[in-house]
Design a protein around this motif. Structure first.
Motif, PDB file in Angstrom:
ATOM      1  N   ILE A   5       5.226  -1.533  -6.945  1.00  0.00           N
ATOM      2  CA  ILE A   5       3.750  -1.703  -6.650  1.00  0.00           C
ATOM      3  C   ILE A   5       3.014  -2.520  -7.813  1.00  0.00           C
ATOM      4  O   ILE A   5       2.368  -3.593  -7.272  1.00  0.00           O
ATOM      5  N   ASN A   6       3.321  -2.378  -8.673  1.00  0.00           N
ATOM      6  CA  ASN A   6       2.815  -3.234  -9.968  1.00  0.00           C
ATOM      7  C   ASN A   6       3.243  -4.679  -9.629  1.00  0.00           C
ATOM      8  O   ASN A   6       2.671  -5.519  -9.869  1.00  0.00           O
ATOM      9  N   LYS A   7       4.485  -4.695  -9.329  1.00  0.00           N
ATOM     10  CA  LYS A   7       5.055  -6.190  -9.219  1.00  0.00           C
ATOM     11  C   LYS A   7       4.211  -6.956  -7.834  1.00  0.00           C
ATOM     12  O   LYS A   7       3.834  -7.848  -7.718  1.00  0.00           O
ATOM     13  N   ASN A   8       4.243  -6.058  -6.873  1.00  0.00           N
ATOM     14  CA  ASN A   8       3.550  -6.501  -5.873  1.00  0.00           C
ATOM     15  C   ASN A   8       1.999  -6.892  -5.978  1.00  0.00           C
ATOM     16  O   ASN A   8       1.734  -7.909  -5.472  1.00  0.00           O
ATOM     17  N   VAL A   9       1.275  -6.241  -6.859  1.00  0.00           N
ATOM     18  CA  VAL A   9      -0.163  -6.539  -7.320  1.00  0.00           C
ATOM     19  C   VAL A   9      -0.058  -7.820  -7.983  1.00  0.00           C
ATOM     20  O   VAL A   9      -0.891  -8.593  -7.935  1.00  0.00           O
ATOM     21  N   CYS A  10       0.735  -7.573  -9.043  1.00  0.00           N
ATOM     22  CA  CYS A  10       0.806  -8.679 -10.009  1.00  0.00           C
ATOM     23  C   CYS A  10       0.953 -10.182  -9.610  1.00  0.00           C
ATOM     24  O   CYS A  10       0.867 -11.133 -10.127  1.00  0.00           O
ATOM     25  N   LYS A  11       1.641 -10.290  -8.487  1.00  0.00           N
ATOM     26  CA  LYS A  11       2.256 -11.525  -8.038  1.00  0.00           C
ATOM     27  C   LYS A  11       0.827 -12.176  -7.326  1.00  0.00           C
ATOM     28  O   LYS A  11       1.128 -13.213  -7.081  1.00  0.00           O
ATOM     29  N   TYR A  50       1.218   2.732   0.463  1.00  0.00           N
ATOM     30  CA  TYR A  50       2.445   1.972  -0.117  1.00  0.00           C
ATOM     31  C   TYR A  50       3.724   2.526  -0.095  1.00  0.00           C
ATOM     32  O   TYR A  50       3.808   3.628  -0.453  1.00  0.00           O
ATOM     33  N   ILE A  51       4.676   2.040   0.354  1.00  0.00           N
ATOM     34  CA  ILE A  51       5.913   2.406   0.693  1.00  0.00           C
ATOM     35  C   ILE A  51       6.739   2.110  -0.680  1.00  0.00           C
ATOM     36  O   ILE A  51       7.244   0.918  -0.627  1.00  0.00           O
ATOM     37  N   LEU A  52       7.417   3.221  -0.984  1.00  0.00           N
ATOM     38  CA  LEU A  52       8.093   3.128  -2.278  1.00  0.00           C
ATOM     39  C   LEU A  52       9.652   3.381  -1.814  1.00  0.00           C
ATOM     40  O   LEU A  52      10.537   2.466  -1.934  1.00  0.00           O
ATOM     41  N   LYS A  53       9.743   4.099  -0.687  1.00  0.00           N
ATOM     42  CA  LYS A  53      11.120   4.440  -0.047  1.00  0.00           C
ATOM     43  C   LYS A  53      10.748   4.889   1.284  1.00  0.00           C
ATOM     44  O   LYS A  53       9.997   5.756   1.638  1.00  0.00           O
ATOM     45  N   GLY A  54      11.710   4.482   2.034  1.00  0.00           N
ATOM     46  CA  GLY A  54      11.608   4.916   3.765  1.00  0.00           C
ATOM     47  C   GLY A  54      11.250   3.740   4.565  1.00  0.00           C
ATOM     48  O   GLY A  54      10.743   2.514   4.391  1.00  0.00           O
ATOM     49  N   CYS A  55      11.136   4.126   5.806  1.00  0.00           N
ATOM     50  CA  CYS A  55      10.477   3.509   6.886  1.00  0.00           C
ATOM     51  C   CYS A  55       9.655   4.150   7.833  1.00  0.00           C
ATOM     52  O   CYS A  55       9.812   5.504   7.996  1.00  0.00           O
ATOM     53  N   ILE A  56       8.755   3.350   8.225  1.00  0.00           N
ATOM     54  CA  ILE A  56       7.488   4.135   9.072  1.00  0.00           C
ATOM     55  C   ILE A  56       7.119   3.255  10.310  1.00  0.00           C
ATOM     56  O   ILE A  56       7.417   2.140  10.433  1.00  0.00           O
ATOM     57  N   ARG A  57       6.719   3.940  11.373  1.00  0.00           N
ATOM     58  CA  ARG A  57       6.350   3.140  12.324  1.00  0.00           C
ATOM     59  C   ARG A  57       5.028   3.668  12.964  1.00  0.00           C
ATOM     60  O   ARG A  57       4.472   4.540  12.545  1.00  0.00           O
ATOM     61  N   LYS A  58       4.069   2.281  13.381  1.00  0.00           N
ATOM     62  CA  LYS A  58       2.961   2.711  13.739  1.00  0.00           C
ATOM     63  C   LYS A  58       2.738   2.233  15.334  1.00  0.00           C
ATOM     64  O   LYS A  58       3.430   1.288  15.626  1.00  0.00           O
ATOM     65  N   PHE A  59       2.222   3.027  16.049  1.00  0.00           N
ATOM     66  CA  PHE A  59       2.397   3.150  17.642  1.00  0.00           C
ATOM     67  C   PHE A  59       0.955   3.698  18.197  1.00  0.00           C
ATOM     68  O   PHE A  59       0.292   4.472  17.591  1.00  0.00           O
ATOM     69  N   GLU A 122     -10.269  -6.632  -5.236  1.00  0.00           N
ATOM     70  CA  GLU A 122     -10.840  -7.140  -3.700  1.00  0.00           C
ATOM     71  C   GLU A 122     -10.054  -8.321  -3.383  1.00  0.00           C
ATOM     72  O   GLU A 122      -9.569  -8.314  -1.970  1.00  0.00           O
ATOM     73  N   ARG A 123      -9.455  -8.918  -4.250  1.00  0.00           N
ATOM     74  CA  ARG A 123      -8.602 -10.328  -3.998  1.00  0.00           C
ATOM     75  C   ARG A 123      -7.109  -9.665  -3.291  1.00  0.00           C
ATOM     76  O   ARG A 123      -6.748 -10.116  -2.405  1.00  0.00           O
ATOM     77  N   ILE A 124      -6.764  -8.797  -4.007  1.00  0.00           N
ATOM     78  CA  ILE A 124      -5.414  -8.310  -3.569  1.00  0.00           C
ATOM     79  C   ILE A 124      -5.430  -7.739  -2.209  1.00  0.00           C
ATOM     80  O   ILE A 124      -4.731  -7.953  -1.200  1.00  0.00           O
ATOM     81  N   PHE A 125      -6.476  -6.978  -1.935  1.00  0.00           N
ATOM     82  CA  PHE A 125      -6.842  -6.417  -0.433  1.00  0.00           C
ATOM     83  C   PHE A 125      -7.187  -7.203   0.347  1.00  0.00           C
ATOM     84  O   PHE A 125      -6.779  -7.184   1.520  1.00  0.00           O
ATOM     85  N   ARG A 126      -7.897  -8.329   0.209  1.00  0.00           N
ATOM     86  CA  ARG A 126      -8.160  -9.368   1.010  1.00  0.00           C
ATOM     87  C   ARG A 126      -7.056 -10.199   1.387  1.00  0.00           C
ATOM     88  O   ARG A 126      -6.715 -10.461   2.502  1.00  0.00           O
ATOM     89  N   LEU A 127      -6.204 -10.418   0.604  1.00  0.00           N
ATOM     90  CA  LEU A 127      -4.774 -11.174   0.863  1.00  0.00           C
ATOM     91  C   LEU A 127      -3.967 -10.326   1.698  1.00  0.00           C
ATOM     92  O   LEU A 127      -3.397 -10.664   2.637  1.00  0.00           O
ATOM     93  N   LEU A 128      -4.044  -8.773   1.538  1.00  0.00           N
ATOM     94  CA  LEU A 128      -3.273  -8.069   2.346  1.00  0.00           C
ATOM     95  C   LEU A 128      -3.833  -8.184   3.855  1.00  0.00           C
ATOM     96  O   LEU A 128      -2.991  -8.146   4.819  1.00  0.00           O
ATOM     97  N   VAL A 129      -5.069  -8.199   3.892  1.00  0.00           N
ATOM     98  CA  VAL A 129      -5.491  -8.109   5.133  1.00  0.00           C
ATOM     99  C   VAL A 129      -5.335  -9.580   5.843  1.00  0.00           C
ATOM    100  O   VAL A 129      -4.870  -9.555   7.113  1.00  0.00           O
ATOM    101  N   GLN A 130      -5.458 -10.480   5.047  1.00  0.00           N
ATOM    102  CA  GLN A 130      -5.262 -11.847   5.749  1.00  0.00           C
ATOM    103  C   GLN A 130      -3.736 -11.993   6.237  1.00  0.00           C
ATOM    104  O   GLN A 130      -3.238 -12.572   7.284  1.00  0.00           O
TER     105      GLN A 130
END
Length: 192
Positions: A5-11, A50-59, A122-130
């Motif tokens: 998650i830290n790599k995800n955020v810091c990129k 945030y998923i560290l391990k596994g698979c999820i579905r949204k339906f 704020e920027r991190i979450f804005r980019l996720l939404v975009q």
């Protein structure tokens, strides 16, 4: 546990070690068994996961009682019902684990605390939404404009690992077709 998650955020942002440590300190670690409903229709979504391990579905379940899969999410992805989470309104969606999962969660309260304490997030979450909006838009266009074969080939190209991790009837639901039709489509492609 926080490396991914830290790599995800810091990129997408420049954070001090103190800011990253604070972010990590407000995340809730949760281990969830396969086939667990994290959210059901009618509940208010109180997490961004945030998923560290596994698979999820949204339906959701359509008027005929069929499950319609909107999203699969795997390692290094986020999953939530963004409308329910932010508007605090009951969801029309289900979020279910397809594998045993390890998650890092933000609640509305911890996310707000994070954004007040470290506004750069704020920027991190804005980019996720975009990115999510762009992905949904591309999916909508593909659903309308592409053939079954094109949809399946694009799914395999975009999500090569998911097809190995989820049942074919789930992929069919995601692509907007029956499992039988997906089987015929796959057979046709194999013959080409």
């Amino acid at each position: 546990m926080y490396d991914l998650i830290n790599k995800n955020v810091c990129k997408n942002g420049d954070f001090t070690q103190h800011e990253i440590d604070y972010f990590n300190s407000i995340l809730q670690n949760k281990t969830v068994a396969k086939k667990t409903l994290l959210l059901q229709d009618g509940e208010v979504c109180n997490f961004e996961a945030y998923i560290l391990k596994g698979c999820i579905r949204k339906f959701y379940i359509d008027e005929h009682g069929h499950e319609v899969i909107l999203q699969f999410a795997v390692e290094d992805w986020w999953v939530s019902d963004i409308a329910s989470f932010h508007e605090k309104k009951p969801s029309k969606l289900f979020i279910e684990t397809l594998e045993d999962c390890e998650l890092l969660l933000l609640t509305p309260e911890t996310k707000e605390k994070l954004l007040v304490e470290i506004p750069k997030f704020e920027r991190i979450f804005r980019l996720l939404v975009q990115r999510n909006l762009s992905s949904m838009q591309n999916r909508l266009i593909g659903t309308i404009a592409k053939t079954a074969q094109e949809k399946y080939l694009e799914f395999i190209k975009l999500y090569p690992t998911i097809s190995q991790r989820v049942a074919q009837h789930h992929i069919a639901s995601y692509l907007g077709m029956t499992a039988e039709f997906l089987s015929k489509t796959r057979t046709k492609l194999a013959k080409q």
